[in-house]
Design a protein around this motif. Sequence first.
Motif, short mmCIF file in Angstrom:
data_model
loop_
_atom_site.label_atom_id
_atom_site.label_comp_id
_atom_site.label_asym_id
_atom_site.label_seq_id
_atom_site.Cartn_x
_atom_site.Cartn_y
_atom_site.Cartn_z
N ARG A 183 0.83 -1.21 0.00
CA ARG A 183 0.00 0.00 0.00
C ARG A 183 0.86 1.25 0.00
O ARG A 183 0.61 2.21 -0.72
N ILE A 184 1.89 1.23 0.86
CA ILE A 184 2.77 2.40 0.95
C ILE A 184 3.46 2.61 -0.39
O ILE A 184 3.47 3.72 -0.93
N GLN A 187 1.26 4.10 -3.29
CA GLN A 187 1.05 5.55 -3.26
C GLN A 187 2.37 6.30 -3.50
O GLN A 187 2.42 7.28 -4.23
N LEU A 246 4.16 14.32 -0.05
CA LEU A 246 3.50 13.04 0.21
C LEU A 246 4.51 11.88 0.20
O LEU A 246 4.45 10.98 1.04
N ALA A 249 6.38 11.89 3.43
CA ALA A 249 5.61 11.36 4.55
C ALA A 249 5.49 9.84 4.44
O ALA A 249 5.60 9.12 5.44
N ASP A 250 5.29 9.35 3.22
CA ASP A 250 5.09 7.91 3.02
C ASP A 250 6.35 7.10 3.31
O ASP A 250 6.29 5.98 3.81
N LEU A 253 6.91 5.68 6.65
CA LEU A 253 6.09 4.56 7.09
C LEU A 253 6.73 3.22 6.76
O LEU A 253 6.34 2.19 7.28
N TYR B 30 5.39 11.24 12.84
CA TYR B 30 4.17 10.49 12.54
C TYR B 30 2.91 11.21 13.00
O TYR B 30 1.85 10.62 13.07
N ASN B 34 0.62 15.41 9.70
CA ASN B 34 1.39 15.14 8.49
C ASN B 34 0.68 14.18 7.55
O ASN B 34 1.13 13.95 6.44
N TYR B 35 -0.40 13.58 8.02
CA TYR B 35 -1.10 12.57 7.20
C TYR B 35 -2.57 12.92 7.02
O TYR B 35 -3.39 12.04 6.80
N ASN B 38 -4.46 11.73 3.95
CA ASN B 38 -3.60 10.75 3.29
C ASN B 38 -4.23 9.37 3.47
O ASN B 38 -4.54 8.98 4.59
N PRO B 39 -4.43 8.63 2.37
CA PRO B 39 -5.04 7.30 2.51
C PRO B 39 -4.22 6.35 3.41
O PRO B 39 -4.72 5.32 3.82
N LEU B 40 -2.99 6.72 3.69
CA LEU B 40 -2.16 5.86 4.53
C LEU B 40 -2.18 6.30 6.00
O LEU B 40 -1.37 5.85 6.81
N ASP B 42 -3.93 5.57 8.44
CA ASP B 42 -4.09 4.51 9.43
C ASP B 42 -2.75 3.89 9.80
O ASP B 42 -2.51 3.52 10.95
N LEU B 43 -1.84 3.79 8.82
CA LEU B 43 -0.52 3.21 9.09
C LEU B 43 0.29 4.14 9.99
O LEU B 43 1.00 3.69 10.89
N ALA B 44 0.15 5.45 9.75
CA ALA B 44 0.84 6.42 10.59
C ALA B 44 0.30 6.36 12.01
O ALA B 44 1.05 6.43 12.99
N LYS B 47 1.78 3.48 13.79
CA LYS B 47 3.15 3.79 14.22
C LYS B 47 3.11 4.64 15.49
O LYS B 47 3.85 4.43 16.44
#
Lengths: 300, 195
Positions: A183-184, A187, A246, A249-250, A253, B30, B34-35, B38-40, B42-44, B47
């Motif tokens: 997923r990471i 994107q 983006l 930020a990604d 993760l 995190y 910053n998110y 952002n579709p991600l 949930d991952l942040a 963390k």
Amino acid sequence: MFGYVRPLFRELKVKEYHRFGACYCGLCHALRRRYGVAARFILNYDFVFLAMLLWDAEVDVAYDFKRCAASPCLKKCVCRGSDALDRAAGESVILAWHKLEDDVRDEPFFRALKARLARLFLAGAYRKAKNDLPVFDGDVKAALAALAAVEREGTASLDEAADKFATLLAGSADGVQDGAKRRILDQLLYHVGRTIYIIDAADDLKSDLKAGRYNAVASRYGLTDPVLDAETKAAVKQTIGDSIALISADIELLQETKWSEILRNTVNYGMPEVAEQVLSGTFRHTNERFYRRNLNTIQE
Amino acid sequence: MDNPYSTLGVSPNASNDEIKKAYRDLARKYHPDNYVDNPLADLAQEKMKQINEAYDEITKERAGGSSYSGGGYSAGTGGGTSSSGAYSAIRTAINRGDYAQAEELLRSAPQRDAEWNFLMGSVCYRKGWLDDARGYFQRAVSMDPNNMEYRQAMSYMGSNSPYRQTGGSYPAAADPCDICVGMMCMNMLCGGCRF
């Protein structure tokens, strides 16, 4: 691809600089080993970035000392082969091939001679790569066809044009099994692709306008003059900056690997710098040689 | 769970200050701000949870088990929704991650008001169509300049852009409301956590 995604070498630590060099050599050796001598010539920075991204956190980085055609006497530190390097090598062959195909199709016969010749040399490598990564090959073909259609229509939306190339690049994470990482990377690579596409369009502005070809930046901002005014330049930089924000930020993760610092440098310093250079028209001059020559003289 | 020290990236012999610093740096990295969108996210958030737990565990352990365990950065849920009925289905679709459906609903909506532009901007942003997203957000803000949700979307977007940090060549306009939003964020930072 085009070599726009590179670290800002002067901001790397010395150990990271050498590690990057080893990865660059590692990819070159992977190309040679798997796809033959001709494939070596398509080596570029973008795929080193891809190999570092795809690197599995569980796989240790090992090094060998090897001679090669470019360095026949002195043995160089080379990153030992891994799945990530092999994959990046295969994907680079496939992308290079389809780019040549495009050139042959779009350019007039004599202008396309160089591409025809290159295609001849790369045919064997492509056959092997296609065999290794059939899904990716199909995706690239479909995405490039979609891109060609959008460009033929002459869309005024920068995003619509960039989307096809971005989706294509996101597909290079196909082989990643881990769901979260996938997923990471999806994107992240989407925005790397978007950035590359926009930077490339800005870079080709002059030649595209001259040849009357479609150019995404030109049609988005209604340009007829290859020299960008300050306002347009700021707007292009802003939208590239939004993508880089983006990606930045990604990347945090992802699980930490030996490559993390180099990846951070590439995204946070390298990509903005390249965009800046392309927009100010100095990109061609500050190439790798510039950095190598100045490596010892830059004291900050 | 992993060793809390390795989660924070410090050695077990690190001083309290070092641990606090490592915690702060990671929490800033995190932070939900910053998110945003952002579709991600949930991952942040995941963390962030790990970091908070690790920090709590270490402080508790070091204080001989008497430390309080409240606080920590909270993972905000993003801006409040002030939706008028017609748009709630679209907001639900966006939150579900079904951008195609949200876009379809938006395209068939009868009017193009500020909220329509804002939602269209959200869909574009999440799809990665950032140039279009910025255009829609701008239109939403200019149609309804007093709406905080729209202004926040604008100011979060690209707030980490490399061209903002270096300043110099590309100065961001000093909008009084940006300062407001900045103050609000600072407030959240100071009130929501322990330092």
